[in-house]
Design an enzyme around this catalytic site. Structure first.
Site, PDB file in Angstrom:
ATOM      1  N   ALA A  15       0.804  -1.216   0.000  1.00 32.51           N
ATOM      2  CA  ALA A  15       0.000   0.000   0.000  1.00 32.51           C
ATOM      3  C   ALA A  15       0.839   1.269   0.000  1.00 32.51           C
ATOM      4  O   ALA A  15       0.342   2.338  -0.357  1.00 32.51           O
ATOM      5  CB  ALA A  15      -0.930   0.001   1.210  1.00 32.51           C
ATOM      6  N   SER A  17       4.511   1.069  -0.965  1.00 30.37           N
ATOM      7  CA  SER A  17       5.630   0.909  -1.894  1.00 30.37           C
ATOM      8  C   SER A  17       5.485  -0.396  -2.646  1.00 30.37           C
ATOM      9  O   SER A  17       4.781  -1.308  -2.213  1.00 30.37           O
ATOM     10  CB  SER A  17       6.976   0.938  -1.152  1.00 30.37           C
ATOM     11  OG  SER A  17       7.123  -0.204  -0.321  1.00 30.37           O
ATOM     12  N   HIS A 236      -2.878 -12.385  -3.329  1.00 36.13           N
ATOM     13  CA  HIS A 236      -3.070 -11.523  -2.163  1.00 36.13           C
ATOM     14  C   HIS A 236      -1.789 -11.606  -1.356  1.00 36.13           C
ATOM     15  O   HIS A 236      -1.344 -12.701  -1.002  1.00 36.13           O
ATOM     16  CB  HIS A 236      -4.264 -11.979  -1.336  1.00 36.13           C
ATOM     17  CG  HIS A 236      -4.525 -11.109  -0.148  1.00 36.13           C
ATOM     18  ND1 HIS A 236      -5.226 -11.540   0.954  1.00 36.13           N
ATOM     19  CD2 HIS A 236      -4.172  -9.835   0.116  1.00 36.13           C
ATOM     20  CE1 HIS A 236      -5.293 -10.575   1.846  1.00 36.13           C
ATOM     21  NE2 HIS A 236      -4.661  -9.525   1.354  1.00 36.13           N
ATOM     22  N   ASP A 237      -1.178 -10.472  -1.050  1.00 28.83           N
ATOM     23  CA  ASP A 237       0.130 -10.501  -0.404  1.00 28.83           C
ATOM     24  C   ASP A 237       0.108 -11.250   0.920  1.00 28.83           C
ATOM     25  O   ASP A 237       1.106 -11.883   1.302  1.00 28.83           O
ATOM     26  CB  ASP A 237       0.714  -9.095  -0.245  1.00 28.83           C
ATOM     27  CG  ASP A 237      -0.217  -8.103   0.436  1.00 28.83           C
ATOM     28  OD1 ASP A 237      -1.261  -8.509   0.986  1.00 28.83           O
ATOM     29  OD2 ASP A 237       0.109  -6.893   0.404  1.00 28.83           O
ATOM     30  N   THR A 259       1.677  -2.269   6.901  1.00 28.94           N
ATOM     31  CA  THR A 259       0.663  -1.224   7.066  1.00 28.94           C
ATOM     32  C   THR A 259      -0.505  -1.766   7.882  1.00 28.94           C
ATOM     33  O   THR A 259      -1.086  -1.064   8.718  1.00 28.94           O
ATOM     34  CB  THR A 259       0.179  -0.741   5.690  1.00 28.94           C
ATOM     35  OG1 THR A 259       1.305  -0.216   4.970  1.00 28.94           O
ATOM     36  CG2 THR A 259      -0.881   0.324   5.819  1.00 28.94           C
ATOM     37  N   ASN A 296      -8.157  -8.437  10.705  1.00 27.07           N
ATOM     38  CA  ASN A 296      -7.395  -7.252  10.300  1.00 27.07           C
ATOM     39  C   ASN A 296      -7.249  -6.296  11.479  1.00 27.07           C
ATOM     40  O   ASN A 296      -8.248  -5.967  12.137  1.00 27.07           O
ATOM     41  CB  ASN A 296      -8.117  -6.521   9.171  1.00 27.07           C
ATOM     42  CG  ASN A 296      -7.836  -7.102   7.818  1.00 27.07           C
ATOM     43  OD1 ASN A 296      -7.652  -8.305   7.693  1.00 27.07           O
ATOM     44  ND2 ASN A 296      -7.803  -6.268   6.811  1.00 27.07           N
TER      45      ASN A 296
END
Length: 482
Positions: A15, A17, A236-237, A259, A296
């Site tokens: 988000a 870099s 998805h990372d 993040t 999250n």
């Protein structure tokens, strides 16, 4: 280079870099180096907050050029956001940023058609105001959506520009709130009731599938010699990062830090109970039939925003000063949506402490300590609840991602959870990306085999819990009695 060693380019878009990493994998070796890193700067335009996706793609091309000869390319990124294409395959506009305000109040409109309980039972997705389902509902009357013939999630959009082929990778699709985690396919009934056209999505792909070959124009621009396949990875990372958790067996929890903090368990089946929904856990799909059962948490976004507000002071010095501040003097709820938007973060954290009757942190060191203690407390809460809701006890917590560089956060998490913490690898998403590519080419076996390779080849730091666990109970009570 030995013929037994292959090179893989891992395009990892975060988000804040993006980076292109090169992984070199052999029978008992795994090395990762950075080829190129570039900023990801969202842009606020009159219609709202947008991703500069063309700059991101330019960064990907620059990274592939710097990477040199590679045997494959894999792409992962953040979740939920997408680009819309017209009938000619042209992008209709810069993708909307998930922090854009357009989804405010949209969830309530969705729940009027499909109640929240029913939506969770069908999709297992946590409530987050920016889920793709809510974004599409918010965009329903837009001219752009009316003209769209294809929707591609961010890593699939990058793959399309590189190859000319369209697909929707499953692990990222599972964050849209439009996938049934039991069938690992689209939740057709939910989409139909909400008027969402699943025909906008390209066919589903699995990690390891061929996503296409680099186009001739891309080969020319990057200097690569074809054919170079693009391999679908856990796009998805977080899916890629969890694949790179160097765990043994099943009794582990993980925290993917950056993040966001994504804290949870790896399971064999989703947890779709009403209690799980109320606790806001999500069931996202991982490799080899696994489910990423997690919550999250706002994550290092809180500190990133404060550092930005303070004029980018030296982070190492700031963390050293924060370590000298007494622990748990003040804490905030790191999962509170009040911290989602950018701007004024130091003041907002101070205001939250004041509102809950706690000492108000004033200096950057005090605010930093408050943030890290609050994150550790949120990690503790999420891991304890996940174990109970899934009936899945754990013996160790693995921290991967950027937070592994933050020793104070890692130690505080061990203290809060009362469990040993293993920190590393830092570039987990890129390593998981590389491992899927290497597995596709026969250099790595199953998920457990890849994790053993990581344990043998990557630096890991271990933290033992210390101090009195009752302090964390008291800190938690300060938040729950508000």
């Amino acid at each position: 280079m030995s013929a037994a060693v292959k090179s893989y380019a891992a395009v990892d878009l975060g988000a804040s870099s993006g980076r292109v990493m090169v992984g070199r994998v052999g029978p008992d070796s795994l090395e990762l180096e950075e080829a190129h890193r570039f900023p990801n700067r969202p842009v606020r335009v009159p219609e709202g907050l947008r991703w500069d996706v063309l700059a991101l793609y330019a960064g990907v091309l620059d990274g592939l050029r710097a990477a040199g000869r590679v045997d494959s390319v894999g792409i992962d990124s953040w979740a939920v956001d997408y680009g819309l294409l017209d009938a000619d395959g042209a992008l209709l506009g810069n993708p909307v940023h998930y922090r854009d305000s357009r989804t405010e109040g949209v969830a309530e409109k969705v729940w009027a058609t499909v109640p929240a309980q029913e939506l969770y039972a069908a999709t297992g997705s946590q409530y987050a105001p920016f889920n793709t389902l809510y974004q599409l509902t918010a965009a329903r009357s837009s001219a752009q959506l009316a003209h769209a013939k294809r929707l591609l999630l961010i890593p699939d959009l990058m793959a399309y520009w590189l190859t000319g082929e369209q697909g929707t990778e499953l692990t990222n699709a599972s964050t849209t709130q439009l996938i049934d985690p039991r069938t690992r396919d689209w939740a057709d009934g939910i989409a139909a009731r909400l008027g969402i056209d699943l025909g906008l999505f390209a066919p589903l792909r699995q990690p390891g599938d061929l996503a296409g070959l680099l186009r001739d124009e891309v080969l020319e621009e990057t200097g690569l010699t074809g054919p170079v396949p693009v391999t679908a990875v856990g796009s998805h990372d977080t899916a890629s990062a969890v694949a790179a958790v160097p765990a043994e067996g099943e009794r582990f929890a993980y925290i993917c830090t950056g993040t966001w903090s994504l804290a949870g368990l790896e399971l064999g089946a989703p947890v779709l109970t009403e209690e799980s929904r109320a606790a806001n856990f999500t069931n996202e799909l991982g490799l080899d039939g696994t489910v990423r059962y997690l919550r999250n948490i706002m994550g290092l976004w809180l500190l990133q925003e404060c550092v930005r507000a303070w004029g980018e002071p030296d982070l190492g010095a700031l963390l050293l000063e924060a370590s000298k501040v007494p622990a748990l003097r003040s804490v905030v709820d790191a999962g509170d949506a009040a911290f989602l938007a950018p701007g004024r973060m130091p003041e907002r954290i101070a205001e939250a402490c004041r509102a809950s009757g706690q000492p108000v942190p004033g200096s950057p060191a005090e605010i930093t300590r408050c943030i890290l203690d609050s994150l550790a407390l949120a990690h503790r809460r999420a891991i304890a609840q996940a174990q109970r809701l899934a009936d899945h006890p754990v013996d160790v917590v693995h921290i991967v991602g950027g937070g592994t560089r933050n020793a104070l956060l890692c130690q505080s998490t061990a203290d809060a959870c009362g469990l040993p913490v293993v920190a590393g690898p830092t570039e987990a998403a890129a390593l998981g990306n590389v491992l899927v590519q290497a597995r596709t080419h026969g250099l790595v076996g199953d998920l457990a085999d890849g994790r053993r390779l990581l344990t043998r080849t990557q630096p890991l730091t271990r933290y033992r819990p210390r101090g009195d666990a009752a302090r964390w109970d008291k800190a938690e009570a300060r938040l729950t009695r508000r």
